[in-house]
Structures are given as structure tokens and as C-alpha cells.
Design a protein around this motif. Structure first.
Motif, PDB file in Angstrom:
ATOM      1  N   ALA A   1       1.550   6.987   2.730  1.00 54.19           N
ATOM      2  CA  ALA A   1       1.689   8.469   2.321  1.00 54.19           C
ATOM      3  C   ALA A   1       0.875   9.450   2.149  1.00 54.19           C
ATOM      4  CB  ALA A   1       1.931   7.536   0.582  1.00 54.19           C
ATOM      5  N   GLY A   2       0.648  10.948   2.040  1.00 51.09           N
ATOM      6  CA  GLY A   2       0.002  12.054   2.146  1.00 51.09           C
ATOM      7  C   GLY A   2      -0.808  12.420   0.664  1.00 51.09           C
ATOM      8  N   SER A   3      -2.007  12.285   0.492  1.00 48.49           N
ATOM      9  CA  SER A   3      -3.009  12.162  -0.358  1.00 48.49           C
ATOM     10  C   SER A   3      -3.683  13.375  -0.372  1.00 48.49           C
ATOM     11  CB  SER A   3      -4.045  11.112  -0.647  1.00 48.49           C
ATOM     12  OG  SER A   3      -4.494  10.487   0.153  1.00 48.49           O
ATOM     13  N   ASN A   4      -3.833  14.098   1.634  1.00 46.45           N
ATOM     14  CA  ASN A   4      -4.527  15.286   1.179  1.00 46.45           C
ATOM     15  C   ASN A   4      -3.702  15.964   2.583  1.00 46.45           C
ATOM     16  OD1 ASN A   4      -6.807  12.540   2.146  1.00 46.45           O
ATOM     17  ND2 ASN A   4      -7.204  13.939   3.538  1.00 46.45           N
ATOM     18  N   PHE A   5      -4.666  16.725   2.732  1.00 47.28           N
ATOM     19  CA  PHE A   5      -4.172  17.549   4.025  1.00 47.28           C
ATOM     20  C   PHE A   5      -4.893  16.951   5.553  1.00 47.28           C
ATOM     21  CE2 PHE A   5      -1.849  20.403   1.782  1.00 47.28           C
ATOM     22  CZ  PHE A   5      -0.168  19.935   1.378  1.00 47.28           C
ATOM     23  N   THR A   6      -4.618  16.951   6.403  1.00 43.18           N
ATOM     24  CA  THR A   6      -5.862  16.557   7.785  1.00 43.18           C
ATOM     25  C   THR A   6      -6.303  18.518   7.833  1.00 43.18           C
ATOM     26  OG1 THR A   6      -3.980  17.183   9.284  1.00 43.18           O
ATOM     27  CG2 THR A   6      -4.551  14.795   8.457  1.00 43.18           C
ATOM     28  N   MET A   7      -5.980  18.678   7.033  1.00 47.89           N
ATOM     29  CA  MET A   7      -6.981  20.440   7.531  1.00 47.89           C
ATOM     30  C   MET A   7      -6.437  21.305   5.969  1.00 47.89           C
ATOM     31  SD  MET A   7      -3.690  21.495  10.052  1.00 47.89           S
ATOM     32  CE  MET A   7      -4.564  23.897   9.826  1.00 47.89           C
TER      33      MET A   7
ATOM     34  N   GLU B   1       1.936   6.309  -6.302  1.00 44.35           N
ATOM     35  CA  GLU B   1       3.268   6.466  -6.582  1.00 44.35           C
ATOM     36  C   GLU B   1       4.500   6.528  -5.919  1.00 44.35           C
ATOM     37  OE1 GLU B   1       4.943   5.010  -9.714  1.00 44.35           O
ATOM     38  OE2 GLU B   1       2.999   5.876 -10.761  1.00 44.35           O
ATOM     39  N   ASN B   2       4.150   7.323  -4.748  1.00 44.88           N
ATOM     40  CA  ASN B   2       5.094   6.851  -4.328  1.00 44.88           C
ATOM     41  C   ASN B   2       5.093   6.137  -3.052  1.00 44.88           C
ATOM     42  OD1 ASN B   2       5.730   9.125  -5.484  1.00 44.88           O
ATOM     43  ND2 ASN B   2       5.915  10.649  -4.037  1.00 44.88           N
ATOM     44  N   LEU B   3       4.043   5.372  -3.162  1.00 42.76           N
ATOM     45  CA  LEU B   3       3.933   4.197  -2.112  1.00 42.76           C
ATOM     46  C   LEU B   3       4.631   3.384  -2.324  1.00 42.76           C
ATOM     47  CD1 LEU B   3       0.550   4.082  -0.776  1.00 42.76           C
ATOM     48  CD2 LEU B   3       2.789   4.403   1.031  1.00 42.76           C
ATOM     49  N   TYR B   4       4.765   2.586  -3.797  1.00 41.73           N
ATOM     50  CA  TYR B   4       5.524   2.287  -5.052  1.00 41.73           C
ATOM     51  C   TYR B   4       6.811   2.174  -4.908  1.00 41.73           C
ATOM     52  CZ  TYR B   4       6.778  -1.901  -7.528  1.00 41.73           C
ATOM     53  OH  TYR B   4       7.107  -2.659  -8.632  1.00 41.73           O
ATOM     54  N   THR B   5       7.104   3.531  -4.797  1.00 35.52           N
ATOM     55  CA  THR B   5       8.321   3.471  -5.520  1.00 35.52           C
ATOM     56  C   THR B   5       8.853   3.831  -3.813  1.00 35.52           C
ATOM     57  OG1 THR B   5       8.240   5.568  -7.398  1.00 35.52           O
ATOM     58  CG2 THR B   5      10.013   5.531  -5.678  1.00 35.52           C
TER      59      THR B   5
END
Length: 370
Positions: free
Chosen positions: A313-319, A345-349
Motif C-alpha cells: 500500500a502506498g504510504s508515499n509517492f516515489t517522486m 489501515e488499507n492493508l489490513y482491510t
């Protein structure tokens, strides 16, 4: 369940108060039949495991503070049985009713490789039928998705095994100074990647598709904080969308890289190693280590390589967004990822949807992989 019903009359159910990482919480005692088994030695009564939740790090305590990757799984999945795991980074936690096991590998490919191999060879556990769910946060390419989005990987690609020349010394027609082994430079894409070299792992296509189809319509929550962050990416339509579930490849590398040029490299790298079949979406560090160990463990019947899922899940952008330089954005993100809370949260969901399906219909999935 039958194992614990048979042993319940002998050992009983025991709940104790214990301290873990400085936090007091209720912790279930390890059954005597297991506590008598020493790590690394034979065990006559191994614990049956249906699902292994593979987290890569936790921020502070295992519960009660800011959640990293492991905390929500531990709290919400009733992983109260603490099992000593001295041969690795972090103790294991288990739910004897559901037979779900949680592990924290530690950050980086070296630790994830060692932790997975240590668990796979630990004779206290029966992992022969277990499904493995790697669930972690990641950098996410704004070309593909927004922070908070969850991507199921079809391929996991290694970003460390390579040739490298300092960019200040590369030929003028080279876009990058970092190029695949077995090629003559970043412009040489004619070679056929060798999947046996450890640079690329394909997940079981039918299992990955099953997990994606099961979860693709989950409506993930939005927030003002991540909406404000993604609004900065004015030239990237997918980055401006609320979080969603998608498919996309994961690039594992020990270096926390960042920037537009590095994101271009990541896309080129993944295209090469997947022969154009994959799309770079998330960046992290550990997944090729996990898959390396599971590939070897499968060879000796200690794990099933076809029962592995990877979601990030994206916690930050790569750029950075337009108008912001890479160094400034990276240093700011290191002070706290804009999408961390949404990502865990979304990983768990999303992951729980898969875990629940496996557990609720174990009579179907025990013998036959989706």
C-alpha cells in the motif's frame, strides 16, 4: 482446531499478563507441548498454520501506539500467543483458534531472507499448507495510483543485482548508469531475462488473480490529509484519485531511492525483467528476500511457493509533485509519510478479505489453491 481440542484437556487455557516492547497487554501462554520444543530442534507436535502474515517492520511497540505494518494484525486478529523466535529479528505471534501466525522480518532484504528461512526451517510449525501474505507499505508511482492505494503484485523484481556506473561518467546516450547484469547497458533490452538469477519472481497467477478479484471493489476510505497531498500531482490523473485496489509490480531494493528520474528507471527496470508483462507500481525493500527463501523452502517441502501473495500500500509517492525538487521532498517525507496511516489501515482491510475467505472456507482451500 482438532490439535488444540486434543491438547486442551492436558494443558488447559492459560492467559497471563506480560510485557512486550514496554507495553502491558494480555498474552496467551504457549502450550507446554510447544514450549518444550526448542527453536531449531525437532518437535513432535508442531503447530498447524493456515496463514502467515508477513510484516516487515513495526514503528515502536507492537500495540498501543502509532501503528506500523504489524500492529493492526496483532490487535485485530487476536495474535496473543507469543512464541520466542531468537533466531530472527522479532518474536512470533499466533492465534490457536484461527491458526494464523504473524511475523515481523525486519527492514531490508537481508533480514527478510533470514527471517523467512528461519521460520520455514523451524520444526515447531507445520507450514506445509500455509498461505503466506506479505503486507507492507511502499512508495507508489503517481502514474499508476494515489497514496493509500493497495497493489497486488504479479511480479516481484529485485533492484539490487546490477551493474552500475556513476551517472556523471555514463555515455551521453544512456539514461541511467544502473543496468541489468547480462546486458551491455541500459539501452540493451534485447537480451532475454533469466528468471533463475534471483532478479525476478512471478507470483502464482491464478492465486493473485483470485485475490485481486476478491478485493478489487472494496471502497477504501479517503481523508483530507491524503487528498491534499495527492492534489499537488496535477499532471497525474491516477495520483489524484482516492485510494483504490489495483494490480501492479513491486520493486525490491535495499536503497530508499526517490525522484522522477529514479521512477523512470524503476519502470524501465521492471519492464525489462518481466519482458514487458509487468508494470512498476510500488517500491519497497524486502519482498525478493521473502520469495528467495520460500522458493528454496518449497524445494524441501517446508512451504508451498504457489501459496504466496504480495500486497503493498502506498504510504508515499516515489517522486515529488511538479515544482518540488526530489531532495526536498524526500527529506520531508522522511519526517513522516503522508499516507502511512491510510496505508496500514488499507492493508489490513484488503488483506483481511483474503484471510477471512481462506479461513471461512478452509475445507475448500486446504487442499486446493485458488
Amino acid at each position: 482446531m482438532q490439535f488444540f481440542r486434543r491438547t486442551a484437556a492436558i494443558i488447559g487455557a492459560c492467559i497471563t499478563l506480560s510485557l512486550s516492547s514496554g507495553t502491558a497487554f494480555a498474552e496467551q501462554a504457549v502450550p507446554s507441548v510447544i514450549s518444550a520444543c526448542e527453536p531449531g530442534y525437532a518437535c513432535e507436535t508442531p503447530l498447524p498454520v493456515k496463514v502467515v502474515i508477513v510484516s516487515l517492520f513495526e514503528i515502536g511497540n507492537d500495540e498501543g501506539d502509532v501503528a506500523g505494518e504489524f500492529q493492526l494484525w496483532k490487535e485485530r486478529r487476536g495474535l496473543t500467543m507469543r512464541i520466542p523466535f531468537p533466531q530472527s529479528f522479532h518474536d512470533l505471534y499466533y492465534n490457536p483458534e484461527t491458526q494464523v501466525l504473524g511475523m515481523v522480518t525486519g527492514i531490508g532484504t537481508a533480514r527478510s531472507t533470514a527471517a523467512t528461512m528461519a521460520l520455514g526451517l523451524d520444526q515447531r510449525f507445520d507450514l506445509t499448507k500455509a498461505y503466506w501474505l506479505v503486507a507492507g507499505i511502499a512508495g507508489i508511482d503517481p502514474e499508476d495510483a494515489s497514496i493509500g492505494s493497495v497493489a497486488w503484485s504479479r511480479y516481484v523484481v529485485d533492484g539490487d543485482l546490477a551493474h552500475e556506473i556513476d551517472p556523471r561518467e555514463i555515455p551521453t546516450d544512456w539514461s541511467f548508469g544502473y543496468f541489468p547484469r547480462g546486458t551491455k547497458g541500459p539501452n540493451d533490452m534485447t537480451g532475454k531475462p533469466d528468471p533463475s538469477g534471483g532478479e525476478v519472481f512471478q507470483l502464482n497467477p491464478s492465486l493473485e488473480a483470485w485475490a485481486y478479484n476478491l478485493t478489487k471493489d472494496i471502497e477504501l476510505p479517503d481523508s483530507e490529509e491524503i487528498a491534499a497531498e495527492r492534489a499537488k500531482f496535477v499532471d497525474y490523473p491516477h495520483a489524484q484519485e482516492p485510494p483504490f485496489v489495483l494490480e501492479g509490480e513491486q520493486l525490491s531494493a535495499m536503497t530508499f531511492w526517490h525522484g522522477k528520474l529514479m521512477t523512470d528507471w524503476a519502470n524501465s527496470w521492471v519492464r525489462y525483467w518481466t519482458s514487458g508483462k509487468g508494470e512498476f507500481v510500488t517500491s519497497a525493500m524486502e519482498d525478493t528476500g521473502v520469495l528467495t527463501s520460500l522458493t528454496y523452502l518449497d524445494e524441501i517441502g517446508r512451504a508451498n511457493r504457489d501459496r504466496v501473495l504480495v500486497m503493498r500500500a502506498g504510504s508515499n509517492f516515489t517522486m515529488p509533485p511538479p515544482g518540488v525538487d526530489a531532495a526536498t521532498y524526500l527529506l520531508r517525507e522522511n519526517e513522516g509519510y503522508a499516507g502511512l496511516e491510510a496505508a496500514v489501515e488499507n492493508l489490513y482491510t484488503v488483506g483481511s478479505k483474503v484471510v477471512d475467505e481462506l479461513l471461512d472456507h478452509w475445507d475448500r482451500y486446504e487442499a486446493v489453491t485458488p
